[in-house]
Scaffold this active site. Sequence first.
Site, PDB file in Angstrom:
ATOM      1  N   ASP A   1       3.123 -13.245 -20.943  1.00  0.00           N
ATOM      2  CA  ASP A   1       2.843 -14.668 -20.737  1.00  0.00           C
ATOM      3  C   ASP A   1       3.959 -15.548 -21.283  1.00  0.00           C
ATOM      4  O   ASP A   1       4.310 -16.560 -20.673  1.00  0.00           O
ATOM      5  CB  ASP A   1       1.503 -15.044 -21.380  1.00  0.00           C
ATOM      6  CG  ASP A   1       0.346 -14.685 -20.467  1.00  0.00           C
ATOM      7  OD1 ASP A   1       0.423 -15.021 -19.267  1.00  0.00           O
ATOM      8  OD2 ASP A   1      -0.604 -14.057 -20.930  1.00  0.00           O
TER       9      ASP A   1
ATOM     10  N   HIS B   1       0.828  -1.206   0.000  1.00  0.00           N
ATOM     11  CA  HIS B   1       0.000   0.000   0.000  1.00  0.00           C
ATOM     12  C   HIS B   1       0.863   1.257   0.000  1.00  0.00           C
ATOM     13  O   HIS B   1       0.555   2.241  -0.663  1.00  0.00           O
ATOM     14  CB  HIS B   1      -0.929  -0.009   1.214  1.00  0.00           C
ATOM     15  CG  HIS B   1      -2.127  -0.876   0.999  1.00  0.00           C
ATOM     16  ND1 HIS B   1      -2.911  -1.345   2.011  1.00  0.00           N
ATOM     17  CD2 HIS B   1      -2.657  -1.365  -0.141  1.00  0.00           C
ATOM     18  CE1 HIS B   1      -3.888  -2.074   1.503  1.00  0.00           C
ATOM     19  NE2 HIS B   1      -3.748  -2.109   0.202  1.00  0.00           N
TER      20      HIS B   1
ATOM     21  N   GLU C   1       2.187 -16.468 -27.090  1.00  0.00           N
ATOM     22  CA  GLU C   1       2.494 -16.276 -25.668  1.00  0.00           C
ATOM     23  C   GLU C   1       2.667 -17.603 -24.953  1.00  0.00           C
ATOM     24  O   GLU C   1       2.863 -17.655 -23.752  1.00  0.00           O
ATOM     25  CB  GLU C   1       1.442 -15.409 -24.982  1.00  0.00           C
ATOM     26  CG  GLU C   1       0.009 -15.744 -25.294  1.00  0.00           C
ATOM     27  CD  GLU C   1      -0.989 -14.710 -24.737  1.00  0.00           C
ATOM     28  OE1 GLU C   1      -0.591 -13.827 -23.974  1.00  0.00           O
ATOM     29  OE2 GLU C   1      -2.175 -14.825 -25.079  1.00  0.00           O
TER      30      GLU C   1
HETATM   31  C1  PEP Z   1       1.025 -10.752 -22.824  1.00  0.00           C
HETATM   32  O1  PEP Z   1       0.808 -11.841 -22.278  1.00  0.00           O
HETATM   33  O2  PEP Z   1       2.172 -10.318 -23.054  1.00  0.00           O
HETATM   34  C2  PEP Z   1      -0.096  -9.887 -23.209  1.00  0.00           C
HETATM   35  C3  PEP Z   1       0.091  -8.785 -23.879  1.00  0.00           C
HETATM   36  O3  PEP Z   1      -1.325 -10.273 -22.803  1.00  0.00           O
HETATM   37  P1  PEP Z   1      -1.875 -10.008 -21.329  1.00  0.00           P
HETATM   38  O4  PEP Z   1      -0.844  -9.234 -20.571  1.00  0.00           O
HETATM   39  O5  PEP Z   1      -3.159  -9.269 -21.486  1.00  0.00           O
HETATM   40  O6  PEP Z   1      -2.044 -11.404 -20.812  1.00  0.00           O
HETATM   41 MG    MG Z   2      -1.195 -12.694 -22.289  1.00  0.00          MG
END
Ligand code: PEP
Ligand code: MG
Length: 860
Positions: free
Chosen positions: A728, A463, A704
């Site tokens: 991801d 926080h 991803e």
């Molecule tokens: C990612 O995974 O890089 C992406 C752009 O998708 P999100 O962050 O929405 O999962």
């Molecule tokens: Mg993603």
Amino acid sequence: MAGLVIVSHSHRLAEGVVELVPQVAGPTVPVAAAGGLDAEQIGTSPERILEAMRQVGEGDVLVLMDLGSALLSAEMALEFLAPEERQRIRLVAAPLVEGAVAAAAVLAAGGDVEGAVREAREALRPKLDHLGEAPAGATTVEPGGAEVVRVEVVLPNPAGLHARPAGQLVREAARFDARIWARNKRQPQRRASLASLNELALLDARQHDTLILEASGPQGREALEALAALVRAGFGEIDPPASPTPGGDQEAGLGPGGAAVAGAGPAPAEAPAPPAPGTVLEGVAVTPGVAWGRTVQRRRAQAWTPQGPDRPPEEEWARLEAALHQVAAELAALQAGADAAEAAAIFEAQALFLQDPMLLEPARRAVEAGQPAAVAWLEACRATAAAYRELANPLLRQRAADVEDVGQRVFRRLTGQAADPAGERLEPGTILVVDELWPSDVAWLRDQPVAAVCAAQGDRTSHAAILARSLAVPVIVGLGAAILQLPEGTPGAVDGLRGRFYVAPYDGTLQALAQRAAHWQALERRARNEAGQPAALRGGRRVVVAANVGTPEEAREAARLGAEGVGLFRTEVLFVGRPQLPDTAAQEALYRQVAQAVAPHPVVLRTLDVGGDKPLPQLAPAQEANPFLGVRGLRLTLQAPHVLEGQVRAALRVAADHPLRLLLPMVSTLDELLTVRRLVEGWREELQAEGVAVPPVALGIMVEVPSAALVAERLAPHADFFSLGTNDLTQYTLAADRGNPGVRHLADGLHPAVLRLIGQVVEAARVHRRPVAVCGELASDPEAIPILVGLGVDELSMVPQAIPTAKALIRQLEEAATRDLAREALALATAAEVRALARQFLDGLATKDGEGPGRPPGGD
Ligand code: PEP
Ligand code: MG
């Protein structure tokens, strides 16, 4: 005395229960067995039951039975009795063993037959509670006779039941005339009162945990309905704090070179030796900027010796109550004066600690036992803070600081210190050093002439860190315990762009830092002035710089900041936090607004990407042990094709008038892509037949998941473009949860493993002439941009605020140099090595142009 008859199909089982009951309830209650057709044969016999009834004497008889026909036999036995005899026999629908023991215990303690029957019927309750298996909506009876209603509800919030939703539950519960408590089905034996924020938070309820809510009292049912609705709606947290926001670094205000520094782990338990001059400590950058000065360490009250004679407990308790009132008023004032809703909510949640039974009850007991209120209160707060620190959920662990913060505020009142350390005035140029930054520190710091703030512990999700983003000075947390060993007045320099503290820096370092700050500011200014111009390398190659947006407002902001279209439209923003899924017309209207905001540039619309870190209760898959590896993204929408259809139809209608492309999230196999391609083409044809002239729409995939990157050459003929979701892709490649600060140092998208995958995708795409974008956070990281460009990426899509500086940086790059840089990066072994290489490269740019991001020498 009343007695028990045990009716079972098994002679031995009935005898066993008869043997067990006196072991638990004592020998006073008469118990007789009526088991089997005889000692050998399975079955029940009215004659044997009758005989057992007579054996237990002349008083009331409770008959407990096992399976189906046992009841029939017992009823038949009753028919052999005279009506006045029948009156004293009660057939009891209770579990055989638990019921017999519970009833006997009540009778042995002098309880009446009604009480014994009630207890017998409730005898499964402790087991059900322990295992968390009572059915949803079930009604049971408390030992005192009050009805208890119960409901189970799955917690959708990615950050779990952290302080703010827990606070909402406490406030909502207080509106009802009911006693309410909650359990976490994972550990159902722990019960939390909904009057206690701490008890609730310590349930350690995480995303997808099942909360068991129970209530008794006149408004128990209404209370549970309201509370369950609140939980199901995710407490209205559309953008929960634990999920890393894309481009979060930019939101925190990082400029070029400001990527989070790896390796800042939790403070070691043992105090290390003071760091030597020239040492560089690495932490987590919270607010940008560069500053230098001398350290002043702020220590919290550790011990306190009461002054004057002891006061009677009532007087001590009254003093504590008065202090709690005063602090409530202080927190209300902070809440009212907060500049953002998020900040107000933090102080509102802190105020709940002041009424929390988990703090007040032990404090009260200690005061009654003769302790001064200040000591009793501080101890209660410390114990609760320690319990938070034990939790597995890193976000909840951060709440320890809030409890200690409030604890300290009340303590200061009780010990006659200034309400707030406002009385303490820091010297201009002070670098304030604390073990852990607390929300009240930030409130106090607003009016202090500090140069910078450094904390040994803490994370970006605390926080205090959230509040600190509005401070105008650099703030770094998570620097490790070494910073606490510095003697008072140690000269230091703080680089809030990179999260670094330089101990007694050499003159050259200081000069470089100053230069770097100036470069950064100049670059920022120039970048904003030129944001509307395209970004091309010195050799002439254009790199498209687009925006990641979730709403039309963001798209308009992106257009102002020079976005060449929307590279990632996160459509889930329209879906999350609503009771119902939006219809096609509502979606079309919203998609059209986004398209209009960036026209004539294109919009890349990503189909719904929920699950994992972005739950959507209406579409929630069955509870999953590993939601990130489960039914998320395209996997989820393929299981709910009506959702995909509504979305694609809405998008196709917009595509009739605007350049729009469709992007599929979390593709891991070719089949998924081919299935969607067929569906999209079918819906397009239907729309054509309805008279909507929809041109063929480009269909691309997010890369991803490592499998998609590894077979990119096979996907390329079927995908019109690729967009690398590096957030991801990094978490899956490095097996490091993107939301877990404990593995943050591992989850670096500049790891050569991730870069190699990106390189493979670019190569595969080139063969089939498919464009490649990067839309994860890496796209806006200044240390990553030259490497991504060197790998051959065509487009970078990022948070709108990062666009001007990214474009400015691209304009400084040379094609051949970036290619060499990328090649070198691919050959390295670690993300740290890649970052070091990238910094060297950026330094080279700065020297050449006199306005690059710059970098302090020494310590790297
Ligand atoms: C990612 O995974 O890089 C992406 C752009 O998708 P999100 O962050 O929405 O999962
Ligand atoms: Mg993603």
